[in-house]
Design a protein around this motif. Structure first.
Motif, PDB file in Angstrom:
ATOM      1  N   UNK A  47       1.021  -1.362   0.003  1.00  0.00           N
ATOM      2  CA  UNK A  47       0.086   0.004  -0.010  1.00  0.00           C
ATOM      3  C   UNK A  47       0.897   1.244  -0.020  1.00  0.00           C
ATOM      4  N   UNK A  48       1.926   1.225   0.827  1.00  0.00           N
ATOM      5  CA  UNK A  48       2.776   2.415   0.937  1.00  0.00           C
ATOM      6  C   UNK A  48       3.571   2.733  -0.465  1.00  0.00           C
ATOM      7  N   UNK A  49       3.996   1.854  -0.916  1.00  0.00           N
ATOM      8  CA  UNK A  49       4.750   1.684  -2.173  1.00  0.00           C
ATOM      9  C   UNK A  49       3.815   2.186  -3.313  1.00  0.00           C
ATOM     10  N   UNK A  50       2.760   1.741  -3.423  1.00  0.00           N
ATOM     11  CA  UNK A  50       1.837   2.072  -4.314  1.00  0.00           C
ATOM     12  C   UNK A  50       1.308   3.535  -4.361  1.00  0.00           C
ATOM     13  N   UNK A  71       3.671   6.494  -5.693  1.00  0.00           N
ATOM     14  CA  UNK A  71       3.635   6.601  -7.164  1.00  0.00           C
ATOM     15  C   UNK A  71       2.298   6.981  -7.649  1.00  0.00           C
ATOM     16  N   UNK A  72       1.342   6.768  -7.257  1.00  0.00           N
ATOM     17  CA  UNK A  72      -0.277   7.009  -7.477  1.00  0.00           C
ATOM     18  C   UNK A  72      -1.249   7.216  -6.623  1.00  0.00           C
ATOM     19  N   UNK A  73      -2.391   7.752  -6.831  1.00  0.00           N
ATOM     20  CA  UNK A  73      -3.259   7.941  -5.816  1.00  0.00           C
ATOM     21  C   UNK A  73      -4.115   6.681  -5.342  1.00  0.00           C
ATOM     22  N   UNK A  74      -4.138   6.185  -4.341  1.00  0.00           N
ATOM     23  CA  UNK A  74      -4.733   5.023  -3.960  1.00  0.00           C
ATOM     24  C   UNK A  74      -6.026   5.139  -3.093  1.00  0.00           C
ATOM     25  N   UNK A  75      -6.553   6.385  -2.761  1.00  0.00           N
ATOM     26  CA  UNK A  75      -7.953   6.762  -2.188  1.00  0.00           C
ATOM     27  C   UNK A  75      -8.024   8.122  -1.783  1.00  0.00           C
ATOM     28  N   UNK A 130      -0.902   8.473   4.174  1.00  0.00           N
ATOM     29  CA  UNK A 130      -0.086   7.538   3.352  1.00  0.00           C
ATOM     30  C   UNK A 130       1.393   7.819   3.070  1.00  0.00           C
ATOM     31  N   UNK A 131       1.453   9.159   2.286  1.00  0.00           N
ATOM     32  CA  UNK A 131       2.497   9.621   1.947  1.00  0.00           C
ATOM     33  C   UNK A 131       3.593  10.550   3.037  1.00  0.00           C
TER      34      UNK A 131
END
Length: 347
Positions: free
Chosen positions: A275-278, A281-285, A293-294
């Motif tokens: 989740x943190x890696x994703x 690099x892009x929006x997850x929520x 998260x960032x």
């Protein structure tokens, strides 16, 4: 609250070797008899939600006539220190009663390995996070009391303690080894940290003070309670924190980030690290979740390191620990222990 305790018939105590392990006598098998307070109820009064009784390892036939797989034998790991307290108060009497109920109604003759916190076991995590168990006294804990060790060895239970590690880490390491040998594992502890180990072959059995009995907690119970797989338990706890252990969750930094958001994200991405890696690099929520998260990735990774159980402790399971436990000393050893601490007002 006082726990219902099975009374025990008279069986002569066995001599104790220099190593502190009782030598079995040739005597008739131990028989535990319910007291009047418990005689009206069945053995389920001391253990609830117990899995079906084990069959022998011979192949049994299913209804369609095809052979079913033999049930794997069980090994119990007993987390000693939490049993030595009633609430926040040290109580060896409580330990004796929980142990008697455990032997009489839960483990029976299955192998039991008792695990204690090692000297300085908390220090590694306290260096990472000074608030970790900061409210608890430093040291090896009540479970290391020589009287506790003596009663366990007197009941033919091997006792394991590794300095520099908490009991949780030792149990996690030994669990991996036992599973590789083809056994099932039951961890006897009220500690929720062990939920990260739950699987088809690993379950918990917890002492429930409110009802005075042990209760099994399985994969089915976990999924029903949390609506997710236990493989995500550790990642979920990194978000939620652990107030009892002094590990703060993300809510005090991002109040809107609750369990529902965490579960939804973990169901999609599988683990905290994914989740943190994703998110990097892009929006997850939603914006607040993405921002959390960032900005707080390092914070969450530190929680993960503190809360995760180690599986690489320098300890090896011994084959002798996996043998059927000799119960012939249980009656005399436990009766003497419980009577002593009740009479001294330490219960």
């Amino acid at each position: 609250m006082a726990l219902p305790l099975p009374t025990v018939g008279a069986v002569a105590a066995s001599p104790v070797t220099a190593a502190g392990v009782a030598t079995p006598l040739r005597s008739r098998p131990l028989r535990l008899i319910a007291t009047p307070a418990t005689a009206a109820s069945s053995s389920s009064s001391a253990v609830s939600s117990e899995p079906p009784a084990r069959h022998s390892r011979k192949h049994l036939s299913d209804r369609d006539g095809s052979p079913s797989k033999p049930t794997k034998p069980r090994v119990f790991f007993l987390d000693v220190n939490p049993l030595c307290f009633r609430g926040s108060q040290r109580s060896l009497g409580a330990f004796g009663r929980w142990l008697a109920l455990f032997f009489a109604h839960v483990s029976l003759r299955d192998p039991v390995v008792a695990v204690l916190d090692g000297e300085g076991g908390n220090e590694y995590r306290r260096r990472l996070m000074p608030s970790y168990k900061a409210h608890r006294a430093r040291g090896v804990g009540t479970g290391a009391d020589s009287r506790v060790v003596d009663v366990l060895r007197g009941c033919n239970v091997p006792v394991v303690r590794v300095d520099g590690y908490e009991a949780d880490d030792v149990v996690a390491t030994l669990t991996e080894q036992v599973l590789q040998k083809g056994y099932r594992v039951v961890v006897a502890s009220p500690d929720k940290d062990f939920k990260q180990l739950i699987s088809d072959d690993v379950q918990l059995v917890m002492p429930i003070p409110e009802i005075g009995r042990w209760s099994f907690y399985t994969l089915r119970h976990y999924v029903a309670q949390y609506k997710c797989d236990p493989t995500a338990d550790l990642s979920l706890r990194c978000f939620m924190g652990d107030e009892a252990d002094g590990v703060p969750g993300i809510q005090h930094l991002v109040p809107g980030f609750g369990r529902k958001t965490a579960v939804k994200l973990l169901q999609k991405h599988g683990s905290l690290e994914n989740l943190l890696n994703t998110a990097a690099v892009r929006t997850v929520g939603k914006d607040y979740a993405q921002d959390a998260l960032t900005k707080h990735a390092d914070y969450l990774r530190k929680n993960y390191e503190v809360l995760s159980l180690k599986r690489d402790v320098n300890v090896q399971i011994e084959d002798s620990w996996l043998s059927t436990r000799n119960t012939c000393n249980d009656t005399s050893v436990l009766s003497d222990f419980i009577l002593k601490f009740n009479s001294e007002g330490r219960s």
